[in-house]
Scaffold this motif. Structure first.
Motif, mmCIF file in Angstrom:
data_model
loop_
_atom_site.group_PDB
_atom_site.id
_atom_site.type_symbol
_atom_site.label_atom_id
_atom_site.label_comp_id
_atom_site.label_asym_id
_atom_site.label_seq_id
_atom_site.Cartn_x
_atom_site.Cartn_y
_atom_site.Cartn_z
ATOM 1 N N TRP A 43 -6.034 -12.832 -10.460
ATOM 2 C CA TRP A 43 -6.159 -11.536 -9.791
ATOM 3 C C TRP A 43 -4.803 -10.893 -9.534
ATOM 4 O O TRP A 43 -3.842 -11.566 -9.196
ATOM 5 C CB TRP A 43 -6.860 -11.680 -8.441
ATOM 6 N N LEU A 44 -4.764 -9.579 -9.648
ATOM 7 C CA LEU A 44 -3.679 -8.767 -9.121
ATOM 8 C C LEU A 44 -4.317 -7.923 -8.030
ATOM 9 O O LEU A 44 -5.248 -7.154 -8.300
ATOM 10 C CB LEU A 44 -3.065 -7.855 -10.191
ATOM 11 N N PHE A 45 -3.859 -8.093 -6.809
ATOM 12 C CA PHE A 45 -4.444 -7.366 -5.690
ATOM 13 C C PHE A 45 -3.760 -6.014 -5.551
ATOM 14 O O PHE A 45 -2.561 -5.886 -5.774
ATOM 15 C CB PHE A 45 -4.340 -8.185 -4.407
ATOM 16 N N LEU A 46 -4.533 -5.012 -5.183
ATOM 17 C CA LEU A 46 -4.063 -3.645 -5.058
ATOM 18 C C LEU A 46 -4.424 -3.115 -3.677
ATOM 19 O O LEU A 46 -5.588 -3.127 -3.296
ATOM 20 C CB LEU A 46 -4.709 -2.763 -6.139
ATOM 21 N N ALA A 47 -3.422 -2.660 -2.938
ATOM 22 C CA ALA A 47 -3.634 -2.001 -1.647
ATOM 23 C C ALA A 47 -3.247 -0.538 -1.816
ATOM 24 O O ALA A 47 -2.216 -0.232 -2.413
ATOM 25 C CB ALA A 47 -2.775 -2.652 -0.569
ATOM 26 N N VAL A 48 -4.094 0.360 -1.301
ATOM 27 C CA VAL A 48 -3.830 1.795 -1.437
ATOM 28 C C VAL A 48 -3.949 2.491 -0.093
ATOM 29 O O VAL A 48 -4.671 2.044 0.801
ATOM 30 C CB VAL A 48 -4.792 2.481 -2.445
ATOM 31 N N VAL A 49 -3.230 3.610 0.014
ATOM 32 C CA VAL A 49 -3.356 4.536 1.139
ATOM 33 C C VAL A 49 -3.595 5.902 0.515
ATOM 34 O O VAL A 49 -2.808 6.351 -0.323
ATOM 35 C CB VAL A 49 -2.094 4.561 2.017
ATOM 36 N N LEU A 50 -4.707 6.546 0.869
ATOM 37 C CA LEU A 50 -5.050 7.862 0.339
ATOM 38 C C LEU A 50 -5.042 8.897 1.449
ATOM 39 O O LEU A 50 -5.453 8.607 2.575
ATOM 40 C CB LEU A 50 -6.461 7.850 -0.276
ATOM 41 N N ASP A 51 -4.589 10.094 1.100
ATOM 42 C CA ASP A 51 -4.682 11.214 2.026
ATOM 43 C C ASP A 51 -6.096 11.776 1.928
ATOM 44 O O ASP A 51 -6.561 12.112 0.833
ATOM 45 C CB ASP A 51 -3.662 12.291 1.666
ATOM 46 N N LEU A 52 -6.776 11.882 3.035
ATOM 47 C CA LEU A 52 -8.175 12.302 3.014
ATOM 48 C C LEU A 52 -8.340 13.767 2.614
ATOM 49 O O LEU A 52 -9.292 14.122 1.931
ATOM 50 C CB LEU A 52 -8.824 12.045 4.375
ATOM 51 N N ALA A 53 -7.407 14.628 2.978
ATOM 52 C CA ALA A 53 -7.539 16.053 2.662
ATOM 53 C C ALA A 53 -7.374 16.333 1.176
ATOM 54 O O ALA A 53 -8.048 17.196 0.629
ATOM 55 C CB ALA A 53 -6.520 16.870 3.457
ATOM 56 N N THR A 54 -6.481 15.582 0.513
ATOM 57 C CA THR A 54 -6.155 15.879 -0.888
ATOM 58 C C THR A 54 -6.629 14.815 -1.857
ATOM 59 O O THR A 54 -6.516 15.005 -3.066
ATOM 60 C CB THR A 54 -4.638 16.039 -1.069
#
Length: 191
Positions: A43-54
């Motif tokens: 596995w390669l783990f991926l953590a993300v942070v997304l802007d909810l408006a865009t």
């Protein structure tokens, strides 16, 4: 399984409460989550942070283990890139990676408001889950990634060059996240 909610860390209230229509201003609400990418090496783990408006991925990190450090790196990259104002709402699941003291200390230093989903309710973080579904369908289905390094390169191409810059979203009036940000800036200047 990427969420370990059987821990003794404090849990934040669900401030987001599935209100995904946050209006036009970026960097008021971020959603964060983690998933895994299969490779022949593991596995390669991926953590993300997304802007909810865009719907833009404002920070992400990938690595061979899923822990608070990986999620913290994604958050750090988002903060460096975006410099959010105090009061940012940061929504995640209630897993040990996001409830960890070090991660919560990062949020506290930002003067961010922590928000967490209810136990076992993926719909509370539907925008992040939708991103992962898009990632699966548009990048991973049928892909044979031999190494974690190859998967990392594929993620750079997908997130930074395709998803944020070019991929159209119906929720953004069929604009890419970057196009939508420009649209919002233009509207703010005109107002």
């Amino acid at each position: 399984v990427t969420t370990d909610s059987a821990h003794a860390e404090p849990i934040a209230p669900n401030h987001l409460a599935r209100d995904f229509a946050v209006g036009g201003a970026p960097d008021r609400v971020w959603v964060a989550d983690a998933t895994y990418v299969p490779t022949a090496e593991g596995w390669l783990f991926l953590a993300v942070v997304l802007d909810l408006a865009t719907r833009r991925v404002v920070g992400w990190a990938a690595g061979p283990t899923l822990d608070a450090g990986l999620c913290g790196m994604a958050l750090t990259r988002a903060v460096v890139a975006r410099q959010p104002a105090p009061g940012l709402v940061h929504h995640s699941d209630r897993g040990s990676t996001y409830a960890a003291g070090a991660y919560q200390a990062q949020l506290h230093a930002l003067e961010a408001v922590a928000s967490m989903s209810r136990t076992g309710d993926c719909w509370d973080n539907a925008v992040a889950e939708s991103f992962f579904a898009t990632l699966d369908w548009e990048l991973l289905v049928g892909a044979r990634l031999r190494t974690r390094a190859a998967a990392g390169e594929a993620l750079v191409e997908f997130i930074d060059r395709w998803y944020n810059l070019e991929r159209l979203h119906s929720s953004l009036g069929y604009r890419s996240p970057m196009q939508y940000e420009r649209f919002l800036r233009d509207q703010a200047v005109a107002a």
